[in-house]
Structures are given as C-alpha cells and as structure tokens.
Design an enzyme around this catalytic site. Structure first.
Site, mmCIF file in Angstrom:
data_model
loop_
_atom_site.group_PDB
_atom_site.id
_atom_site.type_symbol
_atom_site.label_atom_id
_atom_site.label_comp_id
_atom_site.label_asym_id
_atom_site.label_seq_id
_atom_site.Cartn_x
_atom_site.Cartn_y
_atom_site.Cartn_z
ATOM 1 N N ASP A 15 0.868 -1.181 0.000
ATOM 2 C CA ASP A 15 0.000 0.000 0.000
ATOM 3 C C ASP A 15 0.905 1.231 0.000
ATOM 4 O O ASP A 15 2.095 1.147 0.326
ATOM 5 C CB ASP A 15 -0.901 0.021 1.245
ATOM 6 C CG ASP A 15 -1.822 1.243 1.263
ATOM 7 O OD1 ASP A 15 -2.465 1.520 0.231
ATOM 8 O OD2 ASP A 15 -1.890 1.943 2.283
ATOM 9 N N SER A 16 0.301 2.369 -0.317
ATOM 10 C CA SER A 16 1.067 3.619 -0.266
ATOM 11 C C SER A 16 1.438 3.969 1.174
ATOM 12 O O SER A 16 2.308 4.795 1.397
ATOM 13 C CB SER A 16 0.230 4.754 -0.862
ATOM 14 O OG SER A 16 -0.960 4.912 -0.111
ATOM 15 N N CYS B 37 -4.285 -1.264 -2.147
ATOM 16 C CA CYS B 37 -4.400 0.179 -2.347
ATOM 17 C C CYS B 37 -5.296 0.377 -3.568
ATOM 18 O O CYS B 37 -4.999 -0.137 -4.650
ATOM 19 C CB CYS B 37 -3.009 0.757 -2.606
ATOM 20 S SG CYS B 37 -2.990 2.502 -3.032
ATOM 21 N N GLU C 29 -2.648 9.138 7.931
ATOM 22 C CA GLU C 29 -1.206 8.812 7.950
ATOM 23 C C GLU C 29 -0.489 9.511 9.106
ATOM 24 O O GLU C 29 0.500 9.005 9.619
ATOM 25 C CB GLU C 29 -0.542 9.228 6.625
ATOM 26 C CG GLU C 29 -0.746 8.256 5.489
ATOM 27 C CD GLU C 29 0.060 6.962 5.624
ATOM 28 O OE1 GLU C 29 1.233 7.012 5.991
ATOM 29 O OE2 GLU C 29 -0.517 5.883 5.356
ATOM 30 N N CYS D 32 -10.991 3.312 -0.576
ATOM 31 C CA CYS D 32 -9.604 3.622 -0.202
ATOM 32 C C CYS D 32 -9.346 2.803 1.046
ATOM 33 O O CYS D 32 -10.149 2.852 1.997
ATOM 34 C CB CYS D 32 -9.440 5.114 0.088
ATOM 35 S SG CYS D 32 -7.818 5.511 0.785
ATOM 36 N N HIS E 140 -7.401 3.175 3.386
ATOM 37 C CA HIS E 140 -7.193 3.949 4.622
ATOM 38 C C HIS E 140 -8.535 4.208 5.344
ATOM 39 O O HIS E 140 -8.550 4.394 6.558
ATOM 40 C CB HIS E 140 -6.569 5.316 4.320
ATOM 41 C CG HIS E 140 -5.084 5.287 4.100
ATOM 42 N ND1 HIS E 140 -4.511 4.737 2.980
ATOM 43 C CD2 HIS E 140 -4.057 5.757 4.857
ATOM 44 C CE1 HIS E 140 -3.188 4.886 3.059
ATOM 45 N NE2 HIS E 140 -2.890 5.494 4.187
HETATM 46 N N1 DGL Z 1 -4.757 3.256 0.644
HETATM 47 C C1 DGL Z 1 -4.690 3.999 -0.590
HETATM 48 C C2 DGL Z 1 -5.928 3.687 -1.426
HETATM 49 O O1 DGL Z 1 -6.604 2.713 -1.155
HETATM 50 C C3 DGL Z 1 -4.425 5.427 -0.272
HETATM 51 C C4 DGL Z 1 -4.024 6.201 -1.430
HETATM 52 C C5 DGL Z 1 -3.121 7.356 -1.241
HETATM 53 O O2 DGL Z 1 -1.949 7.113 -0.944
HETATM 54 O O3 DGL Z 1 -3.550 8.473 -1.504
HETATM 55 O O4 DGL Z 1 -6.239 4.361 -2.383
#
Ligand code: DGL
Length: 275
Positions: free
Chosen positions: A9-10, A72, A151, A183, A185
């Site tokens: 993931d990011s 992600c 984050e 998302c 997150h």
């Molecule tokens: N968890 C990522 C997603 O599902 C977050 C994306 C981001 O880094 O902006 O899109």
C-alpha cells in the site's frame, strides 16, 4: 507452499486488508510494505503511481512471495492491469471484490464510492460495477483530505469529525443505500464515516472483501501453506518513520507489532530486474 504473501500500500491503509487476511488465513506468512514516505499516492500523476507501485512489487519479489495483494485502490486503479503483464506472480487488487460486494448488497441500485482523486478520476469503480450490473447507478466522490490525516496518526477527534462531515456532505443528496470505502485507509475512520452518513447506508470495506477473496484464491490454486502454525505471521517494511508506523499498526492490528524494517525503494535499480 510456505512462501509468503506480499501486501503493498502507499502507507498504512493496507493494514485494513492485512488484519482481515490474518484472520482468514491464519496459517500464512505475510510481508507488508507501506510506502509511507511517498504517501499519498492519490494526488499523484498516473505515471508516478505506476512507477512507485512497480518499485514496491519488485522489492517484495526478492522475498519470493507467491502472490501480491495490491491493498491500495489508487495503485489498483492505475497500475494493476498495466503491471500484471510484467509480474511473474499472481496479483490481486481491491476494486473488484468491493464492487461485487456492493452490487450484491444494494437494493435501490444507488451505490456511492469514496476514494482518492486518482481512484475517482480513473472511473474504475464505475466501469467495474457496471460490468457486473449495468442497471446500478454509481455516485463517486473524491475525499483527498482523509489520507494525510490518517497517515499522521489521527483517527478520531472533533476536528476530524468536522472534516469528514464537510467532505461527505455531497453524499446526502444521492439516496444511497450502499457506500464503498474505495480507499483502504478509510476503514481506519469507519466509525466517523458511519456517524456522518447514518445507519441506513451499508458501508462496504473493499479491503476486507479482498482478504476474503484472497482466501478463495489461495485455496483454489492450492498454494496454501501446508506447515501448521498457530496463527499468521506478519513482518513489516516501511519507507517512512518506523515508530510512527508501529504506533498506528499496534492500534489497528490490536497487538504489539515489532518486526518493522525501514527500507529505501529509491536505492534499488528496478530496471535491473527483468521478467
Ligand atoms: N490506501 C490507498 C488507497 O486505497 C491510499 C491512497 C493514497 O496514498 O492516496 O487508495
């Protein structure tokens, strides 16, 4: 097959997938990689999202992973199809499982999707849901404010509630009965989202749906670990700050996470790895 499963993931969002994956597959080993240093991906150009995702995948391949979950939505939307051709192991994204669950859930045919700017602009949910059920109407909303706040370790409090309320305001006029948290997150602030949208809308957690799909794939292809274990084992890599990662991981996974390593993806010459 006692090879690990990679999850990328990011940042910390993919932990929402890992948490469910550990429950679904307690006999497996997982390696989680979060590119926290370069998060958020959602406001980046698509070429950059593809490059960063490729770097994460190449990094995990050195651990001989048997499968990679792109936990992600942004990377799934922009990079999965593109990179699938060059990656030698199966990859699973988060968009299809969430879309399928939402189409099964809706009764009035009005499904909402919230996600990053890149995910929403890609229209991947619209295309995926309509390929499953063309009669469904999809209402999409980008919520760029949420990821940076999550984050930073903030997942509750009055200030966040006010931001969520303001960001989700447009949803109120769409008569949705189902809302996809598009998302990974967002499940970290699910209670606040629930408070804002009310109890009449079913929230679909794309990450948790993906973990359930992961179990089916592992069993279908017979690639499950055959050595008995008393619970899943996960190790963690982050490009960001280890203590910050640990703080959120402990909280979300409800256990003390200790095996966390800081890694530098930019140091690796990814072009050297050919497929
Ligand atoms: N968890 C990522 C997603 O599902 C977050 C994306 C981001 O880094 O902006 O899109």
């Amino acid at each position: 097959m006692d090879k690990p499963i990679g999850i990328i993931d990011s940042g910390i969002g993919g932990l929402t997938v890992l948490k469910e994956a550990e429950k679904q597959l307690p006999n497996e080993r997982f390696i989680y990689l979060g590119d926290n240093l370069r998060c958020p991906y959602g406001s980046r150009e698509s070429s950059e999202i593809v490059t960063f995702t490729r770097e994460m995948i190449n990094y995990l391949l050195q651990y001989d992973v048997k499968l990679i979950v792109i936990a992600c939505n942004t990377a799934t939307a922009l990079a999965l199809e593109y990179l699938a051709q060059e990656v030698p192991v199966p990859m699973l994204g988060v968009v299809y499982p969430g879309s399928l669950a939402a189409t099964k859930q809706t009764t009035n045919g009005h499904i909402g999707v919230i996600g990053t700017v890149a995910t929403i602009n890609s229209e991947i949910y619209k295309r995926t849901i309509q390929s499953i059920d063309p009669a469904v109407r999809i209402y999409s909303l980008a919520c760029p404010a949420f990821v940076p706040i999550i984050e930073s370790g903030v997942v509750d409090g009055k200030e966040l509630e006010t931001i969520v309320e303001a960001e989700l305001m447009p949803l109120k006029r769409w008569e949705l009965d189902t809302l996809i948290l598009g998302c990974t997150h967002f499940p970290l602030i699910k209670d606040i989202i629930r408070e804002s949208v009310g109890n009449d809308i079913t929230l679909i957690d794309s990450g948790a749906e993906t973990a359930r799909k992961l179990k089916k794939i592992v069993l279908k292809y017979g690639i499950q670990n055959t050595n008995k274990r008393s619970g899943a084992i996960s190790s963690f890599k982050t490009t960001g700050d280890v203590s910050q990662f640990q703080k959120i991981a402990n909280l979300w996974l409800d256990k003390r996470v200790w095996d966390i390593e800081k890694v530098d993806l930019s140091q690796r010459d990814v072009k050297d790895i050919s497929f």
